[in-house]
Write a protein that holds these residues in place. Structure first.
Motif, PDB file in Angstrom:
ATOM      1  N   LYS A   1       1.833   9.286  -6.270  1.00 17.24           N
ATOM      2  CA  LYS A   1       2.300  10.676  -6.154  1.00 17.24           C
ATOM      3  C   LYS A   1       3.357  10.976  -7.216  1.00 17.24           C
ATOM      4  O   LYS A   1       3.368  12.052  -7.803  1.00 17.24           O
ATOM      5  CB  LYS A   1       2.863  10.935  -4.761  1.00 17.24           C
ATOM      6  CG  LYS A   1       1.809  11.047  -3.696  1.00 17.24           C
ATOM      7  CD  LYS A   1       2.411  11.361  -2.343  1.00 17.24           C
ATOM      8  CE  LYS A   1       1.336  11.475  -1.275  1.00 17.24           C
ATOM      9  NZ  LYS A   1       1.883  11.812   0.042  1.00 17.24           N
TER      10      LYS A   1
ATOM     11  N   GLN B   1       0.828  -1.207   0.000  1.00 17.59           N
ATOM     12  CA  GLN B   1       0.000   0.000   0.000  1.00 17.59           C
ATOM     13  C   GLN B   1       0.864   1.259   0.000  1.00 17.59           C
ATOM     14  O   GLN B   1       0.555   2.223  -0.720  1.00 17.59           O
ATOM     15  CB  GLN B   1      -0.913   0.008   1.226  1.00 17.59           C
ATOM     16  CG  GLN B   1      -2.050  -0.970   1.136  1.00 17.59           C
ATOM     17  CD  GLN B   1      -2.942  -0.908   2.358  1.00 17.59           C
ATOM     18  OE1 GLN B   1      -2.467  -0.728   3.478  1.00 17.59           O
ATOM     19  NE2 GLN B   1      -4.244  -1.052   2.142  1.00 17.59           N
ATOM     20  N   ALA B   2       1.929   1.270   0.774  1.00 17.78           N
ATOM     21  CA  ALA B   2       2.815   2.431   0.828  1.00 17.78           C
ATOM     22  C   ALA B   2       3.494   2.646  -0.520  1.00 17.78           C
ATOM     23  O   ALA B   2       3.630   3.787  -0.986  1.00 17.78           O
ATOM     24  CB  ALA B   2       3.855   2.249   1.931  1.00 17.78           C
TER      25      ALA B   2
ATOM     26  N   ASP C   1       2.329   1.756  -3.466  1.00 17.46           N
ATOM     27  CA  ASP C   1       1.310   2.259  -4.390  1.00 17.46           C
ATOM     28  C   ASP C   1       1.071   3.754  -4.181  1.00 17.46           C
ATOM     29  O   ASP C   1       0.906   4.507  -5.145  1.00 17.46           O
ATOM     30  CB  ASP C   1      -0.004   1.493  -4.215  1.00 17.46           C
ATOM     31  CG  ASP C   1       0.034   0.116  -4.839  1.00 17.46           C
ATOM     32  OD1 ASP C   1       1.006  -0.197  -5.559  1.00 17.46           O
ATOM     33  OD2 ASP C   1      -0.921  -0.665  -4.600  1.00 17.46           O
ATOM     34  N   LYS C   2       1.050   4.193  -2.927  1.00 18.85           N
ATOM     35  CA  LYS C   2       0.828   5.600  -2.618  1.00 18.85           C
ATOM     36  C   LYS C   2       1.979   6.455  -3.150  1.00 18.85           C
ATOM     37  O   LYS C   2       1.746   7.495  -3.787  1.00 18.85           O
ATOM     38  CB  LYS C   2       0.704   5.769  -1.100  1.00 18.85           C
ATOM     39  CG  LYS C   2       0.350   7.159  -0.651  1.00 18.85           C
ATOM     40  CD  LYS C   2       0.176   7.186   0.857  1.00 18.85           C
ATOM     41  CE  LYS C   2      -0.138   8.579   1.353  1.00 18.85           C
ATOM     42  NZ  LYS C   2      -0.281   8.628   2.817  1.00 18.85           N
TER      43      LYS C   2
END
Length: 124
Positions: free
Chosen positions: A63, A55-56, A58-59
């Motif tokens: 960005k 998840q990190a 992907d974030k």
């Protein structure tokens, strides 16, 4: 005096080294079940950590792609993050022989096709 000290120390080292080679007793069923449960919990914790890392990543990638619109690069498709779900403890073992057995073999027959299960002979 010094030779006597060296000889006594050497003899003590040999005696203590012999006890280091001794076999440990087999674990009790309770300890074996606790070890299996700890292994199961550690595996689940690793899956949760991998999910949070995914998840990190992907974030951060999202960005970066928003800020890098003019480069013309196509983003690489990656598989979606797989949520491991809530922790499910191992079922209690009926006897000591199954205390260390993993939970995966119990789920294997359910994954087989219905036609293969119907054709299998039944043992009595």
């Amino acid at each position: 005096m010094h030779k006597a000290f060296v000889m006594i120390t050497s003899a003590a080292a040999f005696v203590l080294a012999g006890s280091a080679w001794a076999k440990l007793p087999a674990p009790t069923p309770e300890k074996a079940a606790a070890a299996a449960e700890a292994k199961n919990k550690a595996a689940w914790t690793d899956k949760v950590a991998a999910y949070k890392l995914c998840q990190a990543q992907d974030k951060v990638a999202g960005k970066y792609l928003k800020s890098d619109k003019g480069s013309g690069k196509k983003p690489t498709e990656t598989p979606a993050c797989a949520d491991p779900g809530p922790y499910v403890p191992l079922p209690p073992a009926a006897d000591a022989g199954t205390a260390a057995a993993p939970a995966a073999p119990a789920a294997a027959p359910a994954a087989a096709p219905a036609s293969a299960q119907a054709a299998a002979p039944v043992k009595k």
